[in-house]
Design a protein around this motif. Structure first.
Motif, PDB file in Angstrom:
ATOM      1  N   LYS B  39      10.473  21.850 -40.127  1.00 33.09           N
ATOM      2  CA  LYS B  39       9.643  20.748 -40.635  1.00 33.09           C
ATOM      3  C   LYS B  39       8.162  20.983 -40.344  1.00 33.09           C
ATOM      4  O   LYS B  39       7.803  21.395 -39.251  1.00 33.09           O
ATOM      5  CB  LYS B  39      10.092  19.431 -39.987  1.00 33.09           C
ATOM      6  N   GLY B  40       7.326  20.784 -41.379  1.00 29.03           N
ATOM      7  CA  GLY B  40       5.882  20.831 -41.185  1.00 29.03           C
ATOM      8  C   GLY B  40       5.280  22.216 -41.206  1.00 29.03           C
ATOM      9  O   GLY B  40       4.067  22.359 -41.027  1.00 29.03           O
ATOM     10  N   MET B  41       6.038  23.265 -41.383  1.00 21.32           N
ATOM     11  CA  MET B  41       5.464  24.617 -41.434  1.00 21.32           C
ATOM     12  C   MET B  41       6.245  25.513 -42.395  1.00 21.32           C
ATOM     13  O   MET B  41       7.392  25.230 -42.727  1.00 21.32           O
ATOM     14  CB  MET B  41       5.447  25.227 -40.027  1.00 21.32           C
ATOM     15  N   LEU B  42       5.563  26.576 -42.806  1.00 22.49           N
ATOM     16  CA  LEU B  42       6.210  27.555 -43.682  1.00 22.49           C
ATOM     17  C   LEU B  42       6.772  28.678 -42.812  1.00 22.49           C
ATOM     18  O   LEU B  42       6.055  29.228 -41.973  1.00 22.49           O
ATOM     19  CB  LEU B  42       5.213  28.120 -44.690  1.00 22.49           C
ATOM     20  N   THR B  43       8.045  28.978 -43.000  1.00 22.31           N
ATOM     21  CA  THR B  43       8.680  29.984 -42.141  1.00 22.31           C
ATOM     22  C   THR B  43       9.755  30.761 -42.914  1.00 22.31           C
ATOM     23  O   THR B  43      10.330  30.255 -43.876  1.00 22.31           O
ATOM     24  CB  THR B  43       9.310  29.300 -40.905  1.00 22.31           C
ATOM     25  N   PHE B  44       9.987  31.989 -42.443  1.00 27.17           N
ATOM     26  CA  PHE B  44      11.050  32.814 -43.054  1.00 27.17           C
ATOM     27  C   PHE B  44      12.370  32.662 -42.299  1.00 27.17           C
ATOM     28  O   PHE B  44      13.225  33.529 -42.348  1.00 27.17           O
ATOM     29  CB  PHE B  44      10.627  34.289 -43.071  1.00 27.17           C
ATOM     30  N   LEU B  45      12.502  31.530 -41.610  1.00 27.55           N
ATOM     31  CA  LEU B  45      13.673  31.290 -40.758  1.00 27.55           C
ATOM     32  C   LEU B  45      14.986  31.394 -41.541  1.00 27.55           C
ATOM     33  O   LEU B  45      15.945  32.026 -41.095  1.00 27.55           O
ATOM     34  CB  LEU B  45      13.567  29.892 -40.125  1.00 27.55           C
ATOM     35  N   ALA B  46      14.991  30.807 -42.757  1.00 26.03           N
ATOM     36  CA  ALA B  46      16.215  30.833 -43.575  1.00 26.03           C
ATOM     37  C   ALA B  46      16.602  32.274 -43.898  1.00 26.03           C
ATOM     38  O   ALA B  46      17.781  32.643 -43.880  1.00 26.03           O
ATOM     39  CB  ALA B  46      16.013  30.045 -44.858  1.00 26.03           C
ATOM     40  N   TYR B  47      15.577  33.086 -44.172  1.00 30.92           N
ATOM     41  CA  TYR B  47      15.833  34.512 -44.483  1.00 30.92           C
ATOM     42  C   TYR B  47      16.376  35.221 -43.245  1.00 30.92           C
ATOM     43  O   TYR B  47      17.260  36.060 -43.334  1.00 30.92           O
ATOM     44  CB  TYR B  47      14.544  35.194 -44.957  1.00 30.92           C
TER      45      TYR B  47
END
Lengths: 353, 268
Positions: B39-47
């Protein structure tokens, strides 16, 4: 026994007879052309010699061996195609060496033969190029070298120059003849171009509707056509209606003007209602100079300048046009359309049809 | 005149921009969504989650393998058939084209039930073993991708003068094996590659057949499972599968570079 013999060959596709009663003997080292219009069966006959088509009836022998049912890849017959048919994925050298490679020839021998063939076609520098990097004429040279590399027993050429422009065609025609004579190879050349056949061949087979019309040397075919078809197909021909034919004096009238023929020509009329046949180049301008010449008077309807030849159409009687070919020269005093001209031609130059 | 030309140019650009927006807006939205796993940030976490998932690699590897086998079987089956039809049985071309189009008409679900029904029972019993099951899947994929492979090969054959090349090779002493291996296959390289990559792209993402024959072992069913359970990861998977497809298309271009011209020009 002849080197290549076709005996009673016929070929049918369904109910269509493509080739009928074809008999021919070809001597070793001879170049024989099959000449005829599209659909006359010349290519089908060639393809039967190559093994791509099986004859419906008849026997083909090559060098004393019957090959009628032998598969094409076992015949050792070289073929040059109208479309060149060079393998696009192989270089020029690889194309030329392909047949030798298939025969499991040692690489050193292949290399030597390829170089020999490249020298023969004057393309020593092109071994590493691909077909698409060559002009049409160069591609056909390579196709010729490829067919010759395997030292074929017979070389078959299926309209090899048809896809090329006029100048290249003339050059390559001479080159094909030079190579064929230098190697002493037996060749069959299919063409619908009479000039090509006349200039290249030892003998010409004129074909029509699957049958042979005449077999002979180029001069025999041109000067002494055996059938009406040959007379019309090879070269230009005036066929003119005549009246008052008198076999006793070997004479007749053309548009009211008296024409005398050699008597032998009158004895062999080909039709019940005879016509006079004469080649356009047999005419010359001016009145008859010798007693064995005929003379015609007429009016020039058209004049076409073709460079080496000037083609006139002369009306010798109302509605009766004669085609006249004159060799061009600087001294030639050309008439104009509408001028009255006198033409002469030798008696032996015309015959009855 | 000048104003008219300018207007025409602008009109062309309008359609290009519209087309780009139509195709790329959903993709950009998906990509944007896939980056919002935290939440609130752009991240490649899902990848990260996807690439760390052992099932991703296992299923992807399996589908890649099936794709590879499908390509081999398709080439062995389709190239000689299409070649022979062009060479000797041209009257059968409309029929062959019709058959090659059937997978577009017959739904994959119908096809897979037919396959299972016929080949799981006697005398085949293909579904009793892993090898048999995989073979059945490959067979299904061969049929499913037939429109791509047959079309690509047939188009490739149309670009070369098959008959003359064959006859030239025959007159030089080549038998059928040599003609196929030395002349036909190399000259169809571009066409075969196009068909192969399209096949691979199809097989990698295929769901229906895979889920009924091998289940979760394949990449298609895995993507579906992720889509059902993990919101952001499913978006990232969609982007990954797009990138994979584009990578395959890029490979086609890479392999074809400088060859297509040569093959076509030389064939005349």
């Amino acid at each position: 026994m002849s080197f290549l013999t076709l005996t009673n060959i016929s070929k049918s596709f369904g109910s269509t007879d493509a080739v009928r009663d074809f008999n021919l003997e070809v001597e070793k080292g001879e170049l024989v052309s099959f000449l005829g219009p599209s659909g006359c069966g010349k290519t089908t006959t060639l393809r039967m010699i190559a093994g791509f088509e099986l004859p419906t009836t008849g026997v083909i022998t090559l060098d004393g061996q019957e090959i009628t049912h032998q598969p094409p890849h076992q015949r050792n017959v070289g073929m040059v195609f109208q479309s060149y048919a060079l393998f696009p994925n192989l270089t020029v050298a690889q194309n030329i060496g392909f047949g030798l490679e298939v025969r499991k020839t040692p690489p050193a021998a292949i290399k030597e033969r390829v170089e020999e063939m490249l020298a023969l076609i004057h393309m020593e520098e092109y071994g590493g190029r691909y077909p698409y990097q060559l002009s049409g004429g160069q591609q056909q040279r390579v196709a010729l070298a490829r067919a010759l590399a395997i030292r074929p027993r017979v070389l078959l050429l299926d309209e090899p120059l048809s896809a090329l422009d006029a100048k290249i065609r003339t050059e390559l025609r001479l080159e094909i003849r030079r190579i064929q004579q230098a190697l002493g190879i037996t060749a069959i050349y299919v063409t619908h171009d009479q000039e090509e056949a006349l200039s290249l061949s030892d003998r010409i087979v004129v074909m029509n509707r699957g049958r042979i019309e005449q077999v002979g040397t180029p001069t025999q075919i041109y000067n002494y056509p055996a059938t009406e078809f040959v007379a019309f197909f090879v070269g230009q021909l005036n066929v003119l209606p005549i009246t008052d034919l008198d076999p006793a004096t070997s004479s007749c009238r053309l548009g009211g003007q008296l024409i005398t023929l050699e008597s032998v020509a009158v004895e062999h009329p080909l039709q019940d209602t005879p016509h006079l046949a004469i080649r356009p180049e047999e005419f010359d301008l001016g009145p008859a100079r010798q007693p064995d010449q005929n003379q015609l008077t007429g009016r020039v309807e058209t004049l076409i300048f073709l460079g080496a030849i000037v083609r006139l159409r002369v009306e010798v009687a109302p509605g009766l046009l004669v085609s006249v070919d004159l060799f061009n020269s600087r001294e030639l005093n050309l008439p104009r359309a509408g001028d009255e001209v006198v033409l002469h031609f030798p008696r032996h130059a015309c015959w009855l049809m | 005149m000048k104003a008219r030309a300018l207007l025409g140019k602008l009109w062309s650009w309008f359609w290009i921009v519209l087309g780009v927006l139509y195709f790329f807006t959903p993709l950009l939205a998906t990509f944007d969504f896939s980056l919002r796993a935290r939440k609130g940030m752009l991240t490649f976490l899902a990848y990260e989650h996807i690439f760390k998932d052992v099932n991703f690699w296992r299923t992807f590897g399996f589908s890649l393998q099936m794709g590879f086998y499908t390509i081999i079987v398709s080439i062995v089956l389709v190239v000689p058939t299409a070649y022979w039809i062009r060479l000797r049985l041209p009257q059968l071309r409309p029929l062959a084209e019709f058959i090659s189009m059937l997978p577009f008409v017959v739904p994959a679900i119908v096809l897979v039930f037919g396959l299972i029904r016929v080949f799981s029972g006697p005398p085949f019993h293909l579904t009793n073993t892993f090898t048999g099951t995989n073979a059945l899947l490959v067979a299904g994929y061969v049929v499913l991708t037939l429109p791509y492979t047959y079309r690509a090969v047939d188009t490739g054959l149309a670009a070369i003068d098959v008959r003359s090349l064959t006859e030239a090779a025959q007159s030089l002493g080549a038998g059928w094996g040599t003609i196929l291996l030395r002349i036909v296959f190399p000259n169809l390289r571009t066409a075969i590659l196009s068909g192969a990559f399209l096949t691979l792209a199809t097989v990698i993402g295929e769901y229906t057949m895979a889920s009924f024959i091998v289940g979760i072992k394949a990449f298609g069913p895995y993507m579906s499972l992720v889509g059902q359970n993990k919101t952001y990861e499913s978006s990232s998977l969609a982007i990954i599968s797009f990138l994979l497809t584009w990578a395959f298309m890029g490979l086609i271009q890479l392999f074809n570079r400088g060859r297509a011209e040569g093959q076509l020009a030389g064939a005349r």
